[in-house]
Motif scaffolding. Structure first.
Motif, PDB file in Angstrom:
ATOM      1  N   VAL A  88      -2.874   0.279  -3.814  1.00 59.48           N
ATOM      2  CA  VAL A  88      -2.018  -0.890  -3.950  1.00 59.48           C
ATOM      3  C   VAL A  88      -1.084  -0.677  -5.133  1.00 59.48           C
ATOM      4  CG1 VAL A  88      -1.937  -3.365  -4.440  1.00 59.48           C
ATOM      5  CG2 VAL A  88      -3.753  -2.433  -2.963  1.00 59.48           C
ATOM      6  N   TRP A 116       0.880  -1.182   0.000  1.00 60.45           N
ATOM      7  CA  TRP A 116       0.000   0.000   0.000  1.00 60.45           C
ATOM      8  C   TRP A 116       0.907   1.219   0.000  1.00 60.45           C
ATOM      9  CZ3 TRP A 116      -5.227   0.437  -0.431  1.00 60.45           C
ATOM     10  CH2 TRP A 116      -5.796   1.686  -0.149  1.00 60.45           C
ATOM     11  N   GLY A 131      -3.566  -1.003   3.973  1.00 58.67           N
ATOM     12  CA  GLY A 131      -4.261   0.244   3.648  1.00 58.67           C
ATOM     13  C   GLY A 131      -5.373   0.544   4.624  1.00 58.67           C
TER      14      GLY A 131
END
Length: 244
Positions: free
Chosen positions: A15, A10, A48
């Motif tokens: 991503v 992340w 994330g």
């Protein structure tokens, strides 16, 4: 010192999957990966969520209300009712069999997280048959004596019901949810707070006379009976006020 590896992480809010060739710490070459390892992608998505929170998911107003109701049931009843605080949900997201197992299995990027139905995932977390008891134990709305069905606010430590004083006439006992007295925010005809109580029986005897005197002065066209327990509740305006 020459290495080549796949890196999925992340980075900068999304991503990033790439194959990197390095000489020590120096990047010699990098190129995007079209088909990164799903397990590495999942780890990056979980990272994330940890970095930015569950707000990355799609939360409707109804979903947020459901989460508040579940949090109330967890605090009040405990037992099989799961925690839905941020730390609980993030811990569950990291679990391969947790509440986000299915969405994370197909997600590849931030946009995929933004498409996840958080409410549906929460219901999956609760599981059957508890999910079928949420409306029974923590109802979204309560029907007051006037017949109005008013939304309960579960966002605080206790359930709160904002209701106009005149719509509560005839109530002789404070409503309870899962055994907890509801905190009534009794409102003026203009929708402004006139009193707050979780003991309606006592309020009608000790608090209402003063509230009645104040509201009669501000809203003389409205009905302010001396005995609120025996009075007819109403949603009507002062122009349709019952005869004294």
């Amino acid at each position: 010192l020459l290495t080549e590896a796949e890196e999925v992480a992340w980075t900068d809010g999304d991503v990033r999957a790439r194959r990197v060739r390095r000489l020590g710490a120096i990047v010699l070459e990098e190129r995007a990966l079209r088909d990164p390892d799903p397990a590495l992608v999942r780890e990056a998505l979980v990272a994330g969520l940890r970095a930015e929170g569950t707000g990355l998911l799609r939360w409707s107003a109804a979903d947020r209300a459901l989460r508040a109701r579940l949090a109330f049931l967890h605090r009040t009843l405990g037992g099989d009712w799961p925690g839905v605080a941020e730390e609980d949900l993030l811990a569950g997201a990291a679990d391969p069999a947790g509440w986000l197992a299915a969405p994370l299995a197909s997600a590849r990027r931030r946009a995929d997280l933004a498409a996840v139905d958080a409410g549906a995932a929460l219901r999956g977390l609760v599981g059957w048959p508890l999910a079928g008891r949420v409306d029974e134990l923590a109802p979204e709305r309560i029907t007051v004596p006037s017949g109005s069905r008013i939304a309960v606010d579960y966002s605080g430590d206790r359930p709160v019901l904002p209701v106009r004083v005149q719509e509560a006439f005839g109530w002789t006992a404070t409503p309870r949810i899962a055994g907890v007295p509801v905190l009534l925010h009794l409102l003026s005809p203009a929708g402004r707070p006139a009193a707050v109580t979780d003991d309606l029986e006592s309020f009608w005897d000790t608090g209402y006379p003063q509230v009645r005197a104040e509201l009669r002065g501000r809203y003389p066209k409205h009905h302010w009976p001396e005995d609120p327990r025996a009075a007819t509740p109403t949603r009507r305006t002062g122009r349709n006020r019952p005869a004294e």
